[in-house]
Design a protein around this motif. Structure first.
Motif, PDB file in Angstrom:
ATOM      1  N   PHE A 291      12.503   1.342  -8.535  1.00  0.00           N
ATOM      2  CA  PHE A 291      12.302  -0.195  -9.212  1.00  0.00           C
ATOM      3  C   PHE A 291      12.709  -0.271 -10.457  1.00  0.00           C
ATOM      4  O   PHE A 291      12.636  -1.032 -11.225  1.00  0.00           O
ATOM      5  N   GLY A 292      13.462   0.964 -10.803  1.00  0.00           N
ATOM      6  CA  GLY A 292      14.189   0.735 -12.300  1.00  0.00           C
ATOM      7  C   GLY A 292      13.663   1.806 -13.184  1.00  0.00           C
ATOM      8  O   GLY A 292      14.048   2.102 -14.285  1.00  0.00           O
ATOM      9  N   ALA A 293      12.406   2.486 -12.788  1.00  0.00           N
ATOM     10  CA  ALA A 293      11.842   3.195 -13.701  1.00  0.00           C
ATOM     11  C   ALA A 293      11.768   4.736 -13.399  1.00  0.00           C
ATOM     12  O   ALA A 293      10.983   5.660 -13.665  1.00  0.00           O
ATOM     13  N   GLY A 294      12.642   5.041 -12.297  1.00  0.00           N
ATOM     14  CA  GLY A 294      12.570   6.380 -11.650  1.00  0.00           C
ATOM     15  C   GLY A 294      12.131   6.074 -10.205  1.00  0.00           C
ATOM     16  O   GLY A 294      11.836   5.226  -9.702  1.00  0.00           O
ATOM     17  N   ASP A 295      12.484   7.211  -9.382  1.00  0.00           N
ATOM     18  CA  ASP A 295      12.493   7.437  -7.965  1.00  0.00           C
ATOM     19  C   ASP A 295      10.754   7.526  -7.874  1.00  0.00           C
ATOM     20  O   ASP A 295      10.037   8.148  -8.311  1.00  0.00           O
ATOM     21  N   ILE A 296      10.491   6.768  -6.774  1.00  0.00           N
ATOM     22  CA  ILE A 296       8.881   6.899  -6.081  1.00  0.00           C
ATOM     23  C   ILE A 296       8.987   7.276  -4.800  1.00  0.00           C
ATOM     24  O   ILE A 296       9.816   6.688  -3.956  1.00  0.00           O
ATOM     25  N   ILE A 297       8.165   8.116  -4.394  1.00  0.00           N
ATOM     26  CA  ILE A 297       7.853   8.547  -3.000  1.00  0.00           C
ATOM     27  C   ILE A 297       6.546   7.875  -2.438  1.00  0.00           C
ATOM     28  O   ILE A 297       5.797   7.696  -3.119  1.00  0.00           O
ATOM     29  N   GLU A 298       6.991   7.236  -1.167  1.00  0.00           N
ATOM     30  CA  GLU A 298       5.731   6.654  -0.548  1.00  0.00           C
ATOM     31  C   GLU A 298       5.417   7.344   0.742  1.00  0.00           C
ATOM     32  O   GLU A 298       6.461   7.598   1.364  1.00  0.00           O
ATOM     33  N   ILE A 299       4.277   7.756   0.623  1.00  0.00           N
ATOM     34  CA  ILE A 299       3.568   8.859   1.735  1.00  0.00           C
ATOM     35  C   ILE A 299       2.334   7.940   2.404  1.00  0.00           C
ATOM     36  O   ILE A 299       1.734   7.025   1.766  1.00  0.00           O
ATOM     37  N   ALA A 300       2.646   7.740   3.834  1.00  0.00           N
ATOM     38  CA  ALA A 300       1.608   7.011   4.588  1.00  0.00           C
ATOM     39  C   ALA A 300       0.686   8.313   5.000  1.00  0.00           C
ATOM     40  O   ALA A 300       0.848   8.950   5.853  1.00  0.00           O
ATOM     41  N   PRO A 301      -0.595   8.165   4.487  1.00  0.00           N
ATOM     42  CA  PRO A 301      -1.644   8.906   5.190  1.00  0.00           C
ATOM     43  C   PRO A 301      -2.114   8.501   6.530  1.00  0.00           C
ATOM     44  O   PRO A 301      -1.693   7.455   6.958  1.00  0.00           O
ATOM     45  N   PRO A 302      -2.852   9.393   7.319  1.00  0.00           N
ATOM     46  CA  PRO A 302      -3.301   9.081   8.600  1.00  0.00           C
ATOM     47  C   PRO A 302      -4.022   7.638   8.583  1.00  0.00           C
ATOM     48  O   PRO A 302      -4.050   6.840   9.800  1.00  0.00           O
ATOM     49  N   SER A 303      -4.567   7.187   7.586  1.00  0.00           N
ATOM     50  CA  SER A 303      -5.264   5.997   7.534  1.00  0.00           C
ATOM     51  C   SER A 303      -5.331   5.599   6.106  1.00  0.00           C
ATOM     52  O   SER A 303      -5.432   6.431   5.241  1.00  0.00           O
ATOM     53  N   GLY A 304      -5.514   4.294   6.079  1.00  0.00           N
ATOM     54  CA  GLY A 304      -5.611   3.911   4.503  1.00  0.00           C
ATOM     55  C   GLY A 304      -4.006   3.229   4.042  1.00  0.00           C
ATOM     56  O   GLY A 304      -3.320   3.400   4.804  1.00  0.00           O
ATOM     57  N   PRO A 305      -4.216   2.729   2.799  1.00  0.00           N
ATOM     58  CA  PRO A 305      -2.975   2.311   2.328  1.00  0.00           C
ATOM     59  C   PRO A 305      -2.121   3.581   1.698  1.00  0.00           C
ATOM     60  O   PRO A 305      -2.332   4.555   1.817  1.00  0.00           O
ATOM     61  N   THR A 306      -0.716   3.296   1.881  1.00  0.00           N
ATOM     62  CA  THR A 306       0.408   4.180   1.484  1.00  0.00           C
ATOM     63  C   THR A 306       0.120   4.730  -0.117  1.00  0.00           C
ATOM     64  O   THR A 306      -0.478   3.820  -1.007  1.00  0.00           O
ATOM     65  N   LEU A 307       0.599   5.817  -0.292  1.00  0.00           N
ATOM     66  CA  LEU A 307       0.566   6.397  -1.562  1.00  0.00           C
ATOM     67  C   LEU A 307       1.920   5.996  -2.128  1.00  0.00           C
ATOM     68  O   LEU A 307       2.835   6.581  -1.711  1.00  0.00           O
TER      69      LEU A 307
END
Length: 182
Positions: A129-145
């Motif tokens: 989003f302009g401030a560096g790379d972000i990794i998105e992780i989907a846990p087995p339940s709940g919101p992504t990290l």
């Protein structure tokens, strides 16, 4: 594999077609390759589902994109129908990466585990989003990290083992309100 599913080779999005340019079928093309003109080196580019393919006939640089003509696209109306279409190549058509460089397609789907070996989930996307790379992780339940994709937070990427190791960052000051109840 369940019946009815098609096994498709991993595809990498290398470009997106934009609005028409002129009246003879040229289009604006946003290249996602390090060298924008490298998109012309991969031969025919296809849609994600592989049902359509396009070959770049000519390409020239514009302000923040390329202007290309595609073989078989000769009118503005034809070009308009392609607006927004993403173009892909097979992963194995791309050159190898340098150390500590990865194609998003290589990371998406990998298991994410903590450095202590605890499972966190699966990598579902990478963003910038302009401030560096972000990794998105989907846990087995709940919101992504959403975590910074840095050596400190992601110290190990093991493509052969199919996992990334995550060193979860400590609490960030300001995450918890510290105001007294009124």
């Amino acid at each position: 594999m369940p019946s009815g599913q098609i096994c498709v080779a991993r595809q990498v999005c290398v470009a997106r077609i934009g609005a028409p340019h002129g009246v003879r079928g040229a289009v604006r093309l946003w290249s996602f390759t390090a060298d924008p003109f490298a998109v012309t080196d991969y031969g025919p580019l296809s849609t994600k589902d592989g049902t359509r393919s396009f070959e770049i006939a000519t390409a020239r640089e514009a302000k923040d994109h390329l202007v290309v003509t595609l073989k078989g696209v000769t009118t503005r109306d034809e070009a308009e129908r392609l607006n927004g279409l993403e173009l892909y190549v097979p992963r194995d058509a791309l050159p190898p990466t340098e150390d500590d460089e990865y194609y998003h397609a290589d990371l998406i789907g990998l298991a994410a585990v903590t450095t202590a070996g605890e499972p966190l989930g699966r990598v579902v996307a990478l963003h910038n989003f302009g401030a560096g790379d972000i990794i998105e992780i989907a846990p087995p339940s709940g919101p992504t990290l959403l975590l910074p994709f840095t050596n400190a937070v992601v110290p190990t990427v093991d493509l052969k083992a199919g996992q990334v190791m995550i060193e979860p960052p400590g609490e960030i000051e300001g995450d918890t309100p510290n105001h007294p109840e009124a």
